[in-house]
Design a protein around this motif. Structure first.
Motif, PDB file in Angstrom:
ATOM      1  N   PHE A   2     -10.691   7.258  -8.159  1.00  0.00           N
ATOM      2  CA  PHE A   2      -9.683   6.602  -7.313  1.00  0.00           C
ATOM      3  C   PHE A   2      -9.950   5.105  -7.341  1.00  0.00           C
ATOM      4  O   PHE A   2     -11.100   4.676  -7.212  1.00  0.00           O
ATOM      5  N   VAL A   3      -8.901   4.314  -7.521  1.00  0.00           N
ATOM      6  CA  VAL A   3      -9.047   2.862  -7.624  1.00  0.00           C
ATOM      7  C   VAL A   3      -8.056   2.180  -6.688  1.00  0.00           C
ATOM      8  O   VAL A   3      -6.876   2.556  -6.648  1.00  0.00           O
ATOM      9  N   PHE A   4      -8.540   1.211  -5.926  1.00  0.00           N
ATOM     10  CA  PHE A   4      -7.659   0.402  -5.067  1.00  0.00           C
ATOM     11  C   PHE A   4      -7.733  -1.047  -5.538  1.00  0.00           C
ATOM     12  O   PHE A   4      -8.799  -1.667  -5.501  1.00  0.00           O
ATOM     13  N   ILE A   5      -6.609  -1.562  -6.006  1.00  0.00           N
ATOM     14  CA  ILE A   5      -6.524  -2.951  -6.484  1.00  0.00           C
ATOM     15  C   ILE A   5      -5.913  -3.818  -5.391  1.00  0.00           C
ATOM     16  O   ILE A   5      -4.786  -3.561  -4.938  1.00  0.00           O
ATOM     17  N   ASP A   6      -6.665  -4.849  -4.941  1.00  0.00           N
ATOM     18  CA  ASP A   6      -6.201  -5.660  -3.807  1.00  0.00           C
ATOM     19  C   ASP A   6      -6.768  -7.080  -3.841  1.00  0.00           C
ATOM     20  O   ASP A   6      -6.883  -7.721  -2.816  1.00  0.00           O
ATOM     21  N   ALA A   7      -7.155  -7.580  -5.026  1.00  0.00           N
ATOM     22  CA  ALA A   7      -7.671  -8.958  -5.108  1.00  0.00           C
ATOM     23  C   ALA A   7      -6.520  -9.906  -5.466  1.00  0.00           C
ATOM     24  O   ALA A   7      -5.368  -9.619  -5.145  1.00  0.00           O
ATOM     25  N   ASP A   8      -6.826 -11.026  -6.088  1.00  0.00           N
ATOM     26  CA  ASP A   8      -5.808 -12.035  -6.433  1.00  0.00           C
ATOM     27  C   ASP A   8      -4.696 -11.429  -7.295  1.00  0.00           C
ATOM     28  O   ASP A   8      -4.950 -10.813  -8.329  1.00  0.00           O
ATOM     29  N   LYS A   9      -3.472 -11.638  -6.829  1.00  0.00           N
ATOM     30  CA  LYS A   9      -2.327 -10.936  -7.437  1.00  0.00           C
ATOM     31  C   LYS A   9      -2.029 -11.419  -8.851  1.00  0.00           C
ATOM     32  O   LYS A   9      -1.483 -10.672  -9.670  1.00  0.00           O
ATOM     33  N   SER A  10      -2.387 -12.676  -9.169  1.00  0.00           N
ATOM     34  CA  SER A  10      -2.081 -13.192 -10.505  1.00  0.00           C
ATOM     35  C   SER A  10      -2.886 -12.458 -11.577  1.00  0.00           C
ATOM     36  O   SER A  10      -2.482 -12.428 -12.736  1.00  0.00           O
ATOM     37  N   ASN A  11      -3.997 -11.865 -11.199  1.00  0.00           N
ATOM     38  CA  ASN A  11      -4.807 -11.107 -12.164  1.00  0.00           C
ATOM     39  C   ASN A  11      -4.507  -9.615 -12.166  1.00  0.00           C
ATOM     40  O   ASN A  11      -5.199  -8.851 -12.864  1.00  0.00           O
ATOM     41  N   TYR A  12      -3.503  -9.156 -11.414  1.00  0.00           N
ATOM     42  CA  TYR A  12      -3.212  -7.715 -11.369  1.00  0.00           C
ATOM     43  C   TYR A  12      -3.016  -7.097 -12.763  1.00  0.00           C
ATOM     44  O   TYR A  12      -3.510  -5.989 -13.007  1.00  0.00           O
ATOM     45  N   PRO A  13      -2.289  -7.784 -13.686  1.00  0.00           N
ATOM     46  CA  PRO A  13      -2.128  -7.151 -15.008  1.00  0.00           C
ATOM     47  C   PRO A  13      -3.480  -6.919 -15.693  1.00  0.00           C
ATOM     48  O   PRO A  13      -3.719  -5.843 -16.247  1.00  0.00           O
ATOM     49  N   GLY A  14      -4.345  -7.910 -15.622  1.00  0.00           N
ATOM     50  CA  GLY A  14      -5.684  -7.775 -16.213  1.00  0.00           C
ATOM     51  C   GLY A  14      -6.489  -6.684 -15.528  1.00  0.00           C
ATOM     52  O   GLY A  14      -7.223  -5.936 -16.184  1.00  0.00           O
ATOM     53  N   TYR A  15      -6.353  -6.587 -14.200  1.00  0.00           N
ATOM     54  CA  TYR A  15      -7.086  -5.538 -13.481  1.00  0.00           C
ATOM     55  C   TYR A  15      -6.623  -4.159 -13.935  1.00  0.00           C
ATOM     56  O   TYR A  15      -7.431  -3.249 -14.127  1.00  0.00           O
ATOM     57  N   LEU A  16      -5.304  -4.009 -14.098  1.00  0.00           N
ATOM     58  CA  LEU A  16      -4.797  -2.691 -14.500  1.00  0.00           C
ATOM     59  C   LEU A  16      -5.345  -2.306 -15.877  1.00  0.00           C
ATOM     60  O   LEU A  16      -5.805  -1.167 -16.081  1.00  0.00           O
ATOM     61  N   GLN A  17      -5.327  -3.260 -16.813  1.00  0.00           N
ATOM     62  CA  GLN A  17      -5.846  -2.952 -18.152  1.00  0.00           C
ATOM     63  C   GLN A  17      -7.327  -2.587 -18.110  1.00  0.00           C
ATOM     64  O   GLN A  17      -7.760  -1.631 -18.748  1.00  0.00           O
ATOM     65  N   ALA A  18      -8.082  -3.347 -17.317  1.00  0.00           N
ATOM     66  CA  ALA A  18      -9.527  -3.083 -17.221  1.00  0.00           C
ATOM     67  C   ALA A  18      -9.793  -1.742 -16.551  1.00  0.00           C
ATOM     68  O   ALA A  18     -10.668  -0.976 -16.978  1.00  0.00           O
ATOM     69  N   VAL A  19      -9.026  -1.453 -15.500  1.00  0.00           N
ATOM     70  CA  VAL A  19      -9.232  -0.214 -14.748  1.00  0.00           C
ATOM     71  C   VAL A  19      -8.922   1.006 -15.623  1.00  0.00           C
ATOM     72  O   VAL A  19      -9.588   2.041 -15.524  1.00  0.00           O
ATOM     73  N   LEU A  20      -7.926   0.863 -16.504  1.00  0.00           N
ATOM     74  CA  LEU A  20      -7.592   1.980 -17.390  1.00  0.00           C
ATOM     75  C   LEU A  20      -8.779   2.354 -18.275  1.00  0.00           C
ATOM     76  O   LEU A  20      -8.983   3.537 -18.581  1.00  0.00           O
ATOM     77  N   ARG A  21      -9.565   1.374 -18.656  1.00  0.00           N
ATOM     78  CA  ARG A  21     -10.766   1.646 -19.466  1.00  0.00           C
ATOM     79  C   ARG A  21     -11.813   2.406 -18.659  1.00  0.00           C
ATOM     80  O   ARG A  21     -12.729   2.989 -19.235  1.00  0.00           O
ATOM     81  N   LEU A  22     -11.705   2.346 -17.335  1.00  0.00           N
ATOM     82  CA  LEU A  22     -12.715   2.966 -16.461  1.00  0.00           C
ATOM     83  C   LEU A  22     -12.172   4.233 -15.811  1.00  0.00           C
ATOM     84  O   LEU A  22     -12.704   4.704 -14.814  1.00  0.00           O
ATOM     85  N   VAL A  78      -6.433   8.233  -9.859  1.00  0.00           N
ATOM     86  CA  VAL A  78      -5.327   7.675  -9.060  1.00  0.00           C
ATOM     87  C   VAL A  78      -5.575   6.183  -8.869  1.00  0.00           C
ATOM     88  O   VAL A  78      -6.688   5.776  -8.523  1.00  0.00           O
ATOM     89  N   ILE A  79      -4.553   5.388  -9.131  1.00  0.00           N
ATOM     90  CA  ILE A  79      -4.656   3.933  -8.978  1.00  0.00           C
ATOM     91  C   ILE A  79      -3.625   3.488  -7.941  1.00  0.00           C
ATOM     92  O   ILE A  79      -2.437   3.784  -8.074  1.00  0.00           O
TER      93      ILE A  79
END
Ligand code: SAH
Ligand code: DHB
Ligand code: MG
Length: 237
Positions: A150-170, A176-177
């Motif tokens: 389970f992943v919760f993304i809630d940091a700086d919004k400008s990096n959300y695309p990068g977070y999603l790509q990185a999270v997919l590797r993990l 669930v994201i």
């Protein structure tokens, strides 16, 4: 419809459905005393996150954006004794406040707060996992090893695309994201916005659409924290 009504309805359900919680109140008070911005999820949203994590049977949870650990406490409470939360925070000051709050909430032993730019920490986690699988040993002593459930993304919004790509590797099939703040007062539909936050959540949403490994939706929310929304995705392969 107005903010005061949204807040009244949030208060109504929160008081009805959630027991008074001195630990969470103390967390918000400590955040405020330390000068942290009050941009934590609301109590109702915290309960929702915790329930989603339980529904997914999560044992390994990843959070991107800790602040004072308010949402982290909700996520940690979804875990059985064997579970673990890894939460990523840029600010050493925020991390310090969070660690105290997590200790105070009795979940300090099942949460790791990792300080640094989250994109770098996510890379490090992925590389650790890769090396560990090559050597046959668990990464990070086992506790923080991906894949996360389970992943919760809630940091700086400008990096959300990068977070999603990185999270997919993990992730693994079934991960669930959830991502916070994807509606931004409805600004998400403004294709001409020059706000980096809006540009970030739009790029993130387009990536959700494009990524064949994901089923995704977004729900708009109103409440004590205004008009915003969550994106929710499941990794299918
Ligand atoms: N999830 C928290 C709120 C997080 S607020 C809650 O609901 O309680 C967003 C946090 O992301 C802030 O603490 C901010 O310092 C952090 N942040 C901003 N940029 C970051 C980055 N590049 N890497 C990691 N954390 C970042
Ligand atoms: C902001 C960030 C958040 O994560 C949030 O839930 C609300 C506001 C912000 O940076 O303004
Ligand atoms: Mg948020």
């Amino acid at each position: 419809m107005s903010q005061s009504k949204w807040t009244a309805v949030d208060d109504y359900f929160c008081e009805l459905l959630q027991a008074p919680d001195k630990t969470l109140d103390a967390t918000l008070a400590a955040n405020s005393a330390a000068g942290l911005p009050a941009i934590d999820v609301s109590a109702n949203q915290g309960q929702l996150l915790s329930m989603l994590a339980r529904m997914s049977g999560a044992r390994r949870i990843l959070e991107v954006g800790t602040l004072g650990g308010y949402s982290t406490i909700w996520l940690a409470r979804a875990l059985s004794d064997a579970g673990h939360v890894v939460t990523l925070e840029l600010s050493a000051k925020h991390a310090e406040v969070a660690r105290k709050n997590l200790e105070n909430a009795g979940v300090g032993d099942r949460v790791d707060v990792l300080v640094g730019p989250a994109l770098e920490t996510l890379d490090a986690l992925a590389n650790e996992a890769k090396e560990a699988s090559a050597s046959g040993h668990a990464a990070g002593g086992g506790a923080v090893a991906p894949p996360f459930d389970f992943v919760f993304i809630d940091a700086d919004k400008s990096n959300y695309p990068g977070y999603l790509q990185a999270v997919l590797r993990l992730s693994r099939p079934g991960t669930v994201i959830v991502a916070d703040n994807v509606v931004r007062d409805g600004e998400v539909v403004n294709a001409k916005s020059d706000d980096p936050n809006v540009i970030g959540v739009r790029a993130f949403s387009e990536l959700l659409a494009k990524e064949p490994r994901l089923i995704a939706t977004a729900v708009q929310t109103v409440g004590s924290k205004g008009y915003d929304g969550f994106a929710i995705a499941i990794v299918t392969q």
